[in-house]
Design a protein around this motif. Structure first.
Motif, PDB file in Angstrom:
ATOM      1  N   TYR A 175       0.826  -1.206   0.000  1.00 17.81           N
ATOM      2  CA  TYR A 175       0.000   0.000   0.000  1.00 17.81           C
ATOM      3  C   TYR A 175       0.860   1.256   0.000  1.00 17.81           C
ATOM      4  O   TYR A 175       0.581   2.217  -0.724  1.00 17.81           O
ATOM      5  CB  TYR A 175      -0.948   0.009   1.202  1.00 17.81           C
ATOM      6  CG  TYR A 175      -1.820   1.235   1.198  1.00 17.81           C
ATOM      7  CD1 TYR A 175      -2.893   1.327   0.333  1.00 17.81           C
ATOM      8  CD2 TYR A 175      -1.545   2.313   2.039  1.00 17.81           C
ATOM      9  CE1 TYR A 175      -3.688   2.461   0.298  1.00 17.81           C
ATOM     10  CE2 TYR A 175      -2.333   3.449   2.011  1.00 17.81           C
ATOM     11  CZ  TYR A 175      -3.408   3.519   1.138  1.00 17.81           C
ATOM     12  OH  TYR A 175      -4.164   4.640   1.107  1.00 17.81           O
TER      13      TYR A 175
ATOM     14  N   LEU B  73       2.150   1.817  -3.487  1.00 17.87           N
ATOM     15  CA  LEU B  73       1.062   2.332  -4.318  1.00 17.87           C
ATOM     16  C   LEU B  73       0.796   3.800  -4.012  1.00 17.87           C
ATOM     17  O   LEU B  73       0.733   4.636  -4.916  1.00 17.87           O
ATOM     18  CB  LEU B  73      -0.213   1.516  -4.091  1.00 17.87           C
ATOM     19  CG  LEU B  73      -1.470   2.076  -4.752  1.00 17.87           C
ATOM     20  CD1 LEU B  73      -1.387   1.913  -6.256  1.00 17.87           C
ATOM     21  CD2 LEU B  73      -2.703   1.401  -4.199  1.00 17.87           C
ATOM     22  N   TYR B  74       0.671   4.125  -2.741  1.00 17.23           N
ATOM     23  CA  TYR B  74       0.310   5.480  -2.327  1.00 17.23           C
ATOM     24  C   TYR B  74       1.400   6.492  -2.681  1.00 17.23           C
ATOM     25  O   TYR B  74       1.111   7.580  -3.161  1.00 17.23           O
ATOM     26  CB  TYR B  74       0.055   5.496  -0.822  1.00 17.23           C
ATOM     27  CG  TYR B  74      -0.493   6.806  -0.328  1.00 17.23           C
ATOM     28  CD1 TYR B  74      -1.857   7.069  -0.402  1.00 17.23           C
ATOM     29  CD2 TYR B  74       0.338   7.784   0.205  1.00 17.23           C
ATOM     30  CE1 TYR B  74      -2.375   8.264   0.046  1.00 17.23           C
ATOM     31  CE2 TYR B  74      -0.166   8.985   0.650  1.00 17.23           C
ATOM     32  CZ  TYR B  74      -1.522   9.226   0.571  1.00 17.23           C
ATOM     33  OH  TYR B  74      -2.030  10.410   1.002  1.00 17.23           O
ATOM     34  N   ASN B  75       2.671   6.141  -2.450  1.00 19.49           N
ATOM     35  CA  ASN B  75       3.755   7.099  -2.626  1.00 19.49           C
ATOM     36  C   ASN B  75       4.389   7.110  -4.008  1.00 19.49           C
ATOM     37  O   ASN B  75       5.011   8.107  -4.377  1.00 19.49           O
ATOM     38  CB  ASN B  75       4.856   6.838  -1.589  1.00 19.49           C
ATOM     39  CG  ASN B  75       4.417   7.182  -0.199  1.00 19.49           C
ATOM     40  OD1 ASN B  75       3.682   8.129   0.004  1.00 19.49           O
ATOM     41  ND2 ASN B  75       4.862   6.407   0.763  1.00 19.49           N
TER      42      ASN B  75
ATOM     43  N   VAL C 148       2.949   5.178  -7.107  1.00 20.30           N
ATOM     44  CA  VAL C 148       2.162   4.806  -8.276  1.00 20.30           C
ATOM     45  C   VAL C 148       0.993   5.748  -8.530  1.00 20.30           C
ATOM     46  O   VAL C 148       0.774   6.173  -9.665  1.00 20.30           O
ATOM     47  CB  VAL C 148       1.653   3.346  -8.139  1.00 20.30           C
ATOM     48  CG1 VAL C 148       0.786   2.955  -9.322  1.00 20.30           C
ATOM     49  CG2 VAL C 148       2.828   2.395  -7.996  1.00 20.30           C
ATOM     50  N   ARG C 149       0.266   6.095  -7.505  1.00 19.06           N
ATOM     51  CA  ARG C 149      -0.945   6.896  -7.710  1.00 19.06           C
ATOM     52  C   ARG C 149      -0.592   8.331  -8.114  1.00 19.06           C
ATOM     53  O   ARG C 149       0.448   8.854  -7.734  1.00 19.06           O
ATOM     54  CB  ARG C 149      -1.800   6.913  -6.448  1.00 19.06           C
ATOM     55  CG  ARG C 149      -1.203   7.781  -5.352  1.00 19.06           C
ATOM     56  CD  ARG C 149      -2.127   7.888  -4.150  1.00 19.06           C
ATOM     57  NE  ARG C 149      -1.518   8.736  -3.159  1.00 19.06           N
ATOM     58  CZ  ARG C 149      -1.660  10.059  -3.106  1.00 19.06           C
ATOM     59  NH1 ARG C 149      -2.403  10.675  -3.980  1.00 19.06           N
ATOM     60  NH2 ARG C 149      -1.066  10.762  -2.163  1.00 19.06           N
ATOM     61  N   PRO C 150      -1.435   8.988  -8.885  1.00 15.54           N
ATOM     62  CA  PRO C 150      -1.192  10.385  -9.264  1.00 15.54           C
ATOM     63  C   PRO C 150      -1.240  11.305  -8.038  1.00 15.54           C
ATOM     64  O   PRO C 150      -2.010  11.074  -7.106  1.00 15.54           O
ATOM     65  CB  PRO C 150      -2.345  10.704 -10.210  1.00 15.54           C
ATOM     66  CG  PRO C 150      -2.853   9.380 -10.670  1.00 15.54           C
ATOM     67  CD  PRO C 150      -2.614   8.440  -9.543  1.00 15.54           C
ATOM     68  N   HIS C 151      -0.404  12.332  -8.049  1.00 13.69           N
ATOM     69  CA  HIS C 151      -0.337  13.295  -6.950  1.00 13.69           C
ATOM     70  C   HIS C 151      -0.733  14.681  -7.443  1.00 13.69           C
ATOM     71  O   HIS C 151      -0.283  15.114  -8.504  1.00 13.69           O
ATOM     72  CB  HIS C 151       1.099  13.376  -6.400  1.00 13.69           C
ATOM     73  CG  HIS C 151       1.520  12.170  -5.643  1.00 13.69           C
ATOM     74  ND1 HIS C 151       1.454  12.088  -4.278  1.00 13.69           N
ATOM     75  CD2 HIS C 151       2.009  10.983  -6.062  1.00 13.69           C
ATOM     76  CE1 HIS C 151       1.904  10.914  -3.874  1.00 13.69           C
ATOM     77  NE2 HIS C 151       2.238  10.216  -4.947  1.00 13.69           N
TER      78      HIS C 151
ATOM     79  N   TRP D 160      -1.083  16.068 -11.070  1.00 16.59           N
ATOM     80  CA  TRP D 160      -1.771  14.786 -11.230  1.00 16.59           C
ATOM     81  C   TRP D 160      -0.977  13.795 -12.072  1.00 16.59           C
ATOM     82  O   TRP D 160      -1.535  12.941 -12.747  1.00 16.59           O
ATOM     83  CB  TRP D 160      -3.187  14.978 -11.755  1.00 16.59           C
ATOM     84  CG  TRP D 160      -4.004  15.712 -10.750  1.00 16.59           C
ATOM     85  CD1 TRP D 160      -4.401  17.009 -10.822  1.00 16.59           C
ATOM     86  CD2 TRP D 160      -4.463  15.224  -9.492  1.00 16.59           C
ATOM     87  NE1 TRP D 160      -5.101  17.364  -9.682  1.00 16.59           N
ATOM     88  CE2 TRP D 160      -5.136  16.272  -8.842  1.00 16.59           C
ATOM     89  CE3 TRP D 160      -4.366  14.001  -8.829  1.00 16.59           C
ATOM     90  CZ2 TRP D 160      -5.712  16.143  -7.599  1.00 16.59           C
ATOM     91  CZ3 TRP D 160      -4.944  13.881  -7.577  1.00 16.59           C
ATOM     92  CH2 TRP D 160      -5.615  14.939  -6.993  1.00 16.59           C
TER      93      TRP D 160
ATOM     94  N   LYS E   5       1.955  10.690 -12.135  1.00 17.75           N
ATOM     95  CA  LYS E   5       2.464   9.639 -11.262  1.00 17.75           C
ATOM     96  C   LYS E   5       3.924   9.960 -10.954  1.00 17.75           C
ATOM     97  O   LYS E   5       4.655  10.413 -11.830  1.00 17.75           O
ATOM     98  CB  LYS E   5       2.340   8.280 -11.934  1.00 17.75           C
ATOM     99  CG  LYS E   5       0.898   7.874 -12.154  1.00 17.75           C
ATOM    100  CD  LYS E   5       0.799   6.544 -12.847  1.00 17.75           C
ATOM    101  CE  LYS E   5      -0.654   6.174 -13.074  1.00 17.75           C
ATOM    102  NZ  LYS E   5      -0.775   4.886 -13.753  1.00 17.75           N
TER     103      LYS E   5
END
Length: 56
Positions: A11, A14-16, A18-21, A26, A28
Protein backbone atom coordinates in the motif's frame (compact mmCIF):
# COMPACT_ATOMS: atom_id res chain seq x y z
CA UNK A 1 7.89 -10.63 6.68
CA UNK A 2 4.39 -11.00 8.07
CA UNK A 3 1.28 -10.72 5.96
CA UNK A 4 0.37 -7.35 7.49
CA UNK A 5 3.88 -5.97 6.85
CA UNK A 6 3.71 -7.10 3.23
CA UNK A 7 0.30 -5.51 2.74
CA UNK A 8 1.50 -2.28 4.37
CA UNK A 9 4.55 -2.17 2.10
CA UNK A 10 2.41 -2.76 -0.97
CA UNK A 11 0.00 0.00 0.00
CA UNK A 12 2.82 2.41 0.84
CA UNK A 13 4.40 1.78 -2.58
CA UNK A 14 1.06 2.33 -4.32
CA UNK A 15 0.31 5.48 -2.33
CA UNK A 16 3.76 7.10 -2.63
CA UNK A 17 4.99 5.96 -6.04
CA UNK A 18 2.16 4.81 -8.28
CA UNK A 19 -0.94 6.90 -7.71
CA UNK A 20 -1.19 10.38 -9.26
CA UNK A 21 -0.34 13.29 -6.95
CA UNK A 22 -1.97 16.71 -7.06
CA UNK A 23 1.37 18.38 -6.24
CA UNK A 24 2.79 16.89 -9.45
CA UNK A 25 -0.07 18.16 -11.63
CA UNK A 26 -1.77 14.79 -11.23
CA UNK A 27 1.21 12.91 -12.65
CA UNK A 28 2.46 9.64 -11.26
CA UNK A 29 5.73 10.15 -9.32
CA UNK A 30 7.69 7.65 -11.43
CA UNK A 31 6.68 9.28 -14.71
CA UNK A 32 7.19 12.77 -13.33
CA UNK A 33 10.71 11.98 -12.12
CA UNK A 34 11.62 10.25 -15.38
CA UNK A 35 10.31 13.17 -17.45
CA UNK A 36 12.03 15.85 -15.40
CA UNK A 37 15.32 14.08 -14.76
CA UNK A 38 15.81 13.60 -18.50
CA UNK A 39 15.29 17.32 -19.09
CA UNK A 40 17.38 18.38 -16.08
CA UNK A 41 14.52 20.30 -14.45
CA UNK A 42 14.31 18.48 -11.12
CA UNK A 43 13.68 20.78 -8.21
CA UNK A 44 16.38 20.60 -5.54
CA UNK A 45 15.33 18.85 -2.37
CA UNK A 46 15.11 20.96 0.75
CA UNK A 47 17.87 20.28 3.24
CA UNK A 48 17.34 20.87 6.94
CA UNK A 49 19.77 23.36 8.47
CA UNK A 50 20.63 22.35 12.03
CA UNK A 51 23.78 24.49 12.27
CA UNK A 52 22.27 26.83 14.88
CA UNK A 53 20.74 24.05 16.95
CA UNK A 54 22.82 23.30 20.04
CA UNK A 55 21.04 19.95 20.52
CA UNK A 56 21.96 18.53 17.13
Amino acid sequence: MTDSEQKSDSYRTLYNQVRPHSALSWSKPYGYARKHSASGHLKPQLQADFSGNEWY
